[in-house]
Each structure stands twice: as structure tokens, then as C-alpha cells.
Design a protein around this motif. Structure first.
Motif, PDB file in Angstrom:
ATOM      1  N   TYR A  93      47.926  40.856  41.932  1.00 39.30           N
ATOM      2  CA  TYR A  93      47.713  41.253  40.539  1.00 39.30           C
ATOM      3  C   TYR A  93      46.399  41.990  40.290  1.00 39.30           C
ATOM      4  CZ  TYR A  93      51.521  37.927  39.983  1.00 39.30           C
ATOM      5  OH  TYR A  93      52.717  37.265  40.098  1.00 39.30           O
ATOM      6  N   GLY A  94      45.621  42.227  41.312  1.00 41.70           N
ATOM      7  CA  GLY A  94      44.373  42.950  41.130  1.00 41.70           C
ATOM      8  C   GLY A  94      43.255  42.136  40.513  1.00 41.70           C
ATOM      9  N   THR A  95      43.419  40.831  40.501  1.00 38.63           N
ATOM     10  CA  THR A  95      42.360  39.954  39.990  1.00 38.63           C
ATOM     11  C   THR A  95      41.106  40.149  40.833  1.00 38.63           C
ATOM     12  OG1 THR A  95      44.090  38.387  39.394  1.00 38.63           O
ATOM     13  CG2 THR A  95      41.823  37.556  39.394  1.00 38.63           C
ATOM     14  N   ALA A  96      39.960  40.158  40.176  1.00 41.25           N
ATOM     15  CA  ALA A  96      38.694  40.432  40.870  1.00 41.25           C
ATOM     16  C   ALA A  96      37.786  39.202  40.840  1.00 41.25           C
ATOM     17  CB  ALA A  96      37.993  41.614  40.204  1.00 41.25           C
ATOM     18  N   ARG A  97      36.796  39.224  41.695  1.00 38.27           N
ATOM     19  CA  ARG A  97      35.816  38.128  41.693  1.00 38.27           C
ATOM     20  C   ARG A  97      35.094  38.066  40.350  1.00 38.27           C
ATOM     21  NH1 ARG A  97      31.475  37.642  45.659  1.00 38.27           N
ATOM     22  NH2 ARG A  97      31.391  35.532  44.761  1.00 38.27           N
ATOM     23  N   GLU A  98      34.960  39.195  39.682  1.00 39.23           N
ATOM     24  CA  GLU A  98      34.359  39.195  38.350  1.00 39.23           C
ATOM     25  C   GLU A  98      35.191  38.381  37.355  1.00 39.23           C
ATOM     26  OE1 GLU A  98      32.749  42.774  40.461  1.00 39.23           O
ATOM     27  OE2 GLU A  98      34.690  41.762  40.313  1.00 39.23           O
ATOM     28  N   ASP A  99      36.504  38.363  37.544  1.00 37.91           N
ATOM     29  CA  ASP A  99      37.370  37.569  36.675  1.00 37.91           C
ATOM     30  C   ASP A  99      37.162  36.079  36.937  1.00 37.91           C
ATOM     31  OD1 ASP A  99      38.537  39.919  35.634  1.00 37.91           O
ATOM     32  OD2 ASP A  99      39.954  40.001  37.314  1.00 37.91           O
ATOM     33  N   LEU A 100      37.062  35.711  38.210  1.00 36.41           N
ATOM     34  CA  LEU A 100      36.756  34.315  38.543  1.00 36.41           C
ATOM     35  C   LEU A 100      35.415  33.913  37.943  1.00 36.41           C
ATOM     36  CD1 LEU A 100      37.781  34.160  42.336  1.00 36.41           C
ATOM     37  CD2 LEU A 100      39.182  33.615  40.339  1.00 36.41           C
ATOM     38  N   ALA A 101      34.446  34.825  38.048  1.00 35.77           N
ATOM     39  CA  ALA A 101      33.115  34.539  37.505  1.00 35.77           C
ATOM     40  C   ALA A 101      33.160  34.337  36.000  1.00 35.77           C
ATOM     41  CB  ALA A 101      32.150  35.670  37.857  1.00 35.77           C
ATOM     42  N   ALA A 102      34.053  35.050  35.312  1.00 33.20           N
ATOM     43  CA  ALA A 102      34.158  34.911  33.860  1.00 33.20           C
ATOM     44  C   ALA A 102      34.518  33.484  33.466  1.00 33.20           C
ATOM     45  CB  ALA A 102      35.189  35.889  33.310  1.00 33.20           C
ATOM     46  N   VAL A 103      35.298  32.813  34.308  1.00 38.74           N
ATOM     47  CA  VAL A 103      35.648  31.412  34.048  1.00 38.74           C
ATOM     48  C   VAL A 103      34.410  30.535  34.154  1.00 38.74           C
ATOM     49  CG1 VAL A 103      37.020  29.454  34.841  1.00 38.74           C
ATOM     50  CG2 VAL A 103      38.007  31.753  34.870  1.00 38.74           C
ATOM     51  N   ALA A 104      33.637  30.735  35.215  1.00 44.42           N
ATOM     52  CA  ALA A 104      32.412  29.948  35.403  1.00 44.42           C
ATOM     53  C   ALA A 104      31.403  30.208  34.294  1.00 44.42           C
ATOM     54  CB  ALA A 104      31.796  30.266  36.764  1.00 44.42           C
ATOM     55  N   ARG A 115      42.320  39.271  33.389  1.00 48.33           N
ATOM     56  CA  ARG A 115      41.912  40.083  32.238  1.00 48.33           C
ATOM     57  C   ARG A 115      41.742  39.221  30.988  1.00 48.33           C
ATOM     58  NH1 ARG A 115      45.217  43.213  35.304  1.00 48.33           N
ATOM     59  NH2 ARG A 115      47.136  42.397  34.382  1.00 48.33           N
ATOM     60  N   PHE A 116      42.571  38.209  30.858  1.00 47.72           N
ATOM     61  CA  PHE A 116      42.524  37.299  29.710  1.00 47.72           C
ATOM     62  C   PHE A 116      41.163  36.615  29.611  1.00 47.72           C
ATOM     63  CE2 PHE A 116      43.643  33.255  27.560  1.00 47.72           C
ATOM     64  CZ  PHE A 116      44.374  33.726  26.470  1.00 47.72           C
ATOM     65  N   VAL A 117      40.656  36.110  30.736  1.00 45.70           N
ATOM     66  CA  VAL A 117      39.366  35.411  30.706  1.00 45.70           C
ATOM     67  C   VAL A 117      38.206  36.392  30.637  1.00 45.70           C
ATOM     68  CG1 VAL A 117      40.288  33.380  31.887  1.00 45.70           C
ATOM     69  CG2 VAL A 117      39.256  35.210  33.247  1.00 45.70           C
ATOM     70  N   SER A 118      38.346  37.542  31.268  1.00 45.02           N
ATOM     71  CA  SER A 118      37.251  38.516  31.261  1.00 45.02           C
ATOM     72  C   SER A 118      37.045  39.159  29.894  1.00 45.02           C
ATOM     73  CB  SER A 118      37.494  39.604  32.314  1.00 45.02           C
ATOM     74  OG  SER A 118      37.278  39.088  33.617  1.00 45.02           O
ATOM     75  N   ASP A 119      38.047  39.056  29.043  1.00 45.79           N
ATOM     76  CA  ASP A 119      37.924  39.573  27.680  1.00 45.79           C
ATOM     77  C   ASP A 119      37.170  38.616  26.762  1.00 45.79           C
ATOM     78  OD1 ASP A 119      39.219  41.906  28.287  1.00 45.79           O
ATOM     79  OD2 ASP A 119      41.174  41.262  27.534  1.00 45.79           O
ATOM     80  N   GLY A 120      36.743  37.475  27.296  1.00 42.53           N
ATOM     81  CA  GLY A 120      35.995  36.514  26.497  1.00 42.53           C
ATOM     82  C   GLY A 120      36.857  35.567  25.690  1.00 42.53           C
ATOM     83  N   THR A 121      38.151  35.557  25.956  1.00 44.60           N
ATOM     84  CA  THR A 121      39.088  34.763  25.158  1.00 44.60           C
ATOM     85  C   THR A 121      38.789  33.276  25.200  1.00 44.60           C
ATOM     86  OG1 THR A 121      40.769  36.414  25.697  1.00 44.60           O
ATOM     87  CG2 THR A 121      41.541  34.346  24.731  1.00 44.60           C
ATOM     88  N   ILE A 122      38.328  32.755  26.359  1.00 46.28           N
ATOM     89  CA  ILE A 122      38.164  31.310  26.514  1.00 46.28           C
ATOM     90  C   ILE A 122      36.732  30.850  26.271  1.00 46.28           C
ATOM     91  CG2 ILE A 122      40.068  31.293  28.168  1.00 46.28           C
ATOM     92  CD1 ILE A 122      37.983  30.803  30.398  1.00 46.28           C
ATOM     93  N   ALA A 123      35.818  31.777  26.089  1.00 42.89           N
ATOM     94  CA  ALA A 123      34.398  31.455  25.914  1.00 42.89           C
ATOM     95  C   ALA A 123      34.096  31.144  24.452  1.00 42.89           C
ATOM     96  CB  ALA A 123      33.554  32.633  26.391  1.00 42.89           C
ATOM     97  N   PRO A 124      32.904  30.624  24.163  1.00 41.73           N
ATOM     98  CA  PRO A 124      32.527  30.418  22.758  1.00 41.73           C
ATOM     99  C   PRO A 124      32.744  31.687  21.943  1.00 41.73           C
ATOM    100  CG  PRO A 124      30.914  29.402  24.196  1.00 41.73           C
ATOM    101  CD  PRO A 124      31.856  30.163  25.092  1.00 41.73           C
ATOM    102  N   GLY A 125      33.418  31.540  20.798  1.00 40.89           N
ATOM    103  CA  GLY A 125      33.734  32.682  19.960  1.00 40.89           C
ATOM    104  C   GLY A 125      35.061  33.327  20.268  1.00 40.89           C
TER     105      GLY A 125
END
Length: 383
Positions: A155-166, A304-314
């Protein structure tokens, strides 16, 4: 199947955590007993009211017996189900059915571990599983690395996407006094951290902490008369598809697809109705997989869902609002802590309290993406 589950007829009446972070000098059972005492007190009850014990300890295969003995109780029922971090969601399902049947009247679900103080480690070599052992993988880390690598390939998921979760987890933890890991964390910190099992690095891994948690469940009509706001259980389901990830037909899809759909059907809700999700984030890839499999985003779009800031504060779907296993705590198994954070949000007393939470999801994971279990909690307004 939704007609067979007692939607909203049982509820969490009390809850507590204890010793989160480092608690030297306590055994796992001592930590558990402290959390249990606080939870029973929180419910306005005494141990004399408890007639069922549900427990899954990391270092005691007979924990159901040991816990009863330690508390000085003679319960009518004990359950020592061991599916890893998903066990506690299954405990809630079993307790709800037993309460509805009148088989028990008050269930105590508890867990505790001194993993950090006792020198525990996140990963060990697999020697017992005949499918995996010849390759000397790290348990459980290598299995999650395989899932992450395949998700990246497909799916083209990147390490930056994993980092967005952390990064999202740390942002929540930074405003939670109970969280063990607080302080600055940057994308560069994540990307430059030591690789353990490609593509999983140190920053993609959960914490190793001490800590204990407990909840008290009873029938909702009784919980109404107790001191704390009841948190009704609207739906609960579990699913197991394998033990060794070597037996998985597709490592990018988990049994959360089944457990989530069934739990939501029982509750009469859809992913769009869920206001906050507490997900078992032993590794950053977990959050991405579970968001997809639980229906919050299509398969392959979790990165892409997490990298868009969806799960973070705000963001539009607050996830792991206590900091999760990545930044709040992970004492061997995290499932019960996810349940408690969901319940705290509904009771209006979370450290990072969200406005007007009436519906929350908590999801547990056991083994190597092996066992999945989901619970849907609501406020009294959802009944």
C-alpha cells in the motif's frame, strides 16, 4: 447475533489504575490487588460484594486461584482466559453474559505486572513454536515487522506514517500526568531511532513499564444506584484467526475486522458513531491495521489517515487519548488500560477529557496479531 447480547444491561461501575510507570518493591499480584481495591472502592462496594474474578497475569498461569487466595475471597466463578492483551475485552463479554443470566452479581476484572521493575524485556527469541523457531525471530517484534513491511509493500505505507502514530501518542501523553513517557518527540527522532527488526525501530515499539488496572462490572440497574456514573457495555466480541503469524493468509488483515463488526452490530452503531477509539498499540503498525480493520478507513489507507493528523489532539478521531502503549504505559499487556481510558472519557474524568463523549471503542490485541477483541462502551444516554 446482536439479539443475543445484553446490550447496555451490564456496566462498569468502578475502575482504577495503580503503579503506572515504575513501582519497585511490588510483585505483580500486589500491584493487581492495589488496583482491585481502588476499583471496588470507586464503585462504592466492598470485596464481600464481588462473586466473580477475571484475571490474566503475566507470570502466574493459576492467577485465578492466586488472586482469590490473595484477596481472601471464595468467588462463585473465576476466569483465567489467556489470549494476551485481548483477554480483558473477552473477560468483559463473559462477565456481561454471566451477569445477565443471574449466574453472578458482581465481577472484578483485574491485571497487574511489575515487568519493568523485574527487569523484563520487550522481545525474546522464539524457541517453542515449530513454525517460527528455525528462523530465530524476536517474539513478538519480528511478526509485527513482517506485517509492517508487507503493508508498506502493498500500500505504499512509509516509515513517516508509522512515526505519525508514535507522535500522536506522545502528544496525548504530554498532557497526561499518569503517562510514563513524556517530553519532546520529533519526526526526525522517530526516523533516526535504532532499527530493531526492519522496518520497526525503537520508536515504533511500546514501553516496558509496571502498572495495574481493574474494573468492576455489575448489572446496569444496580449500577444506577452506586456512586459513580455507570458505563454500559453495548457490545463485545472476540475473534482468533491464528497463533503464529506464519499461518496468516494475509498479514495486512487481522481478526479485528471480525471482532469489530460483530461488536458494533451488537451495539447498533457504525464506525462513524464512535467518538474516540482506544487501540492496543504495542507497535505503531497496530494502530494503522486496526483503524483499517475496524472500519475507520479503507484497507491500505491507514498510513495516510494517521499522517493527516486524524488521531492526534485536535483530529476528528481521537485515538489513545492517554498516550497508549507507546507513551502512557505497557506493563506486559495493555488491554485493560485501553478499556479504562475509554470508560474515563465517558465518565468525563480523563486527563485529556474530550467534550461530550457518549460512545467509545476499546480494542485489544493478543499474541502476534493473533487474537482480537473489541468492546463498545456508552453513556447512560445511549440506552
Amino acid at each position: 447475533m446482536s439479539d443475543t447480547f445484553p446490550r447496555g444491561r451490564t456496566a462498569i461501575a468502578g475502575l482504577a489504575t495503580f503503579g503506572v510507570g515504575e513501582m519497585p518493591g511490588f510483585s505483580s499480584m500486589e500491584l493487581t490487588a492495589q488496583a482491585a481495591t481502588l476499583a471496588v472502592t470507586d464503585a462504592g462496594l466492598t470485596f464481600a460484594d464481588v462473586d466473580a474474578l477475571y484475571i490474566c497475569q503475566p507470570d502466574d498461569f493459576f492467577a485465578g486461584l492466586s488472586f482469590a487466595e490473595y484477596l481472601g475471597l471464595r468467588p462463585a466463578y473465576t476466569d483465567n482466559n489467556r489470549t494476551g492483551g485481548s483477554a480483558f475485552m473477552s473477560h468483559m463479554a463473559s462477565a456481561a453474559l454471566a451477569l445477565e443470566a443471574g449466574y453472578i452479581d458482581c465481577a472484578l476484572i483485574a491485571y497487574g505486572s511489575n515487568q519493568r521493575s523485574n527487569g523484563g524485556k520487550l522481545a525474546t527469541r522464539i524457541t517453542s513454536n515449530t513454525w517460527d523457531a528455525p528462523y530465530a525471530p524476536l517474539f513478538p517484534l519480528t511478526s509485527y515487522a513482517i506485517a509492517a513491511a508487507r503493508h508498506m509493500h502493498e500500500y505504499g505505507t512509509a516509515r513517516e506514517d508509522l512515526a505519525a502514530v508514535a507522535l500522536a501518542a506522545r502528544a496525548w501523553a504530554n498532557t497526561n500526568p499518569e503517562a510514563f513517557a513524556r517530553g519532546p518527540l520529533t519526526l526526525e527522532d522517530c526516523l533516526s531511532s535504532r532499527m530493531i527488526s526492519t522496518p520497526i525501530s525503537v520508536r515504533d515499539c511500546c514501553l516496558v513499564t509496571d502498572g495495574a488496572a481493574a474494573v468492576v462490572m455489575t448489572r446496569t440497574d444496580r449500577a444506577r444506584d452506586l456512586p459513580r456514573p455507570p458505563v454500559p457495555l453495548l457490545g463485545a466480541a472476540a475473534a482468533t484467526w491464528w497463533n503464529s503469524i506464519a499461518q496468516a493468509p494475509d498479514v495486512t488483515v487481522t481478526a479485528a475486522r471480525e471482532s469489530g463488526a460483530r461488536a458494533m452490530a451488537m451495539a447498533g452503531v457504525t464506525p462513524r458513531d464512535v467518538q474516540t477509539a482506544q487501540l492496543y498499540d504495542a507497535f505503531t503498525i497496530n494502530t494503522i491495521l486496526f483503524l483499517e480493520d475496524l472500519g475507520f478507513c479503507p484497507k491500505g489507507e491507514g498510513g495516510r489517515f494517521v499522517s493527516d493528523g486524524t488521531i492526534a489532539p485536535g483530529g476528528s478521531l481521537p485515538v489513545n487519548t492517554n498516550g497508549g502503549g507507546l507513551s502512557c504505559c505497557h506493563p506486559g499487556m495493555y488491554g485493560l488500560f485501553a478499556i479504562i481510558e475509554a470508560a474515563r472519557q465517558i465518565r468525563g474524568e480523563a486527563a485529556n477529557q474530550l467534550p461530550g463523549i457518549d460512545l467509545a471503542l476499546a480494542h485489544g490485541n493478543g499474541g502476534t496479531l493473533s487474537s482480537q477483541a473489541t468492546v463498545i462502551l456508552g453513556s447512560m444516554a445511549t440506552l
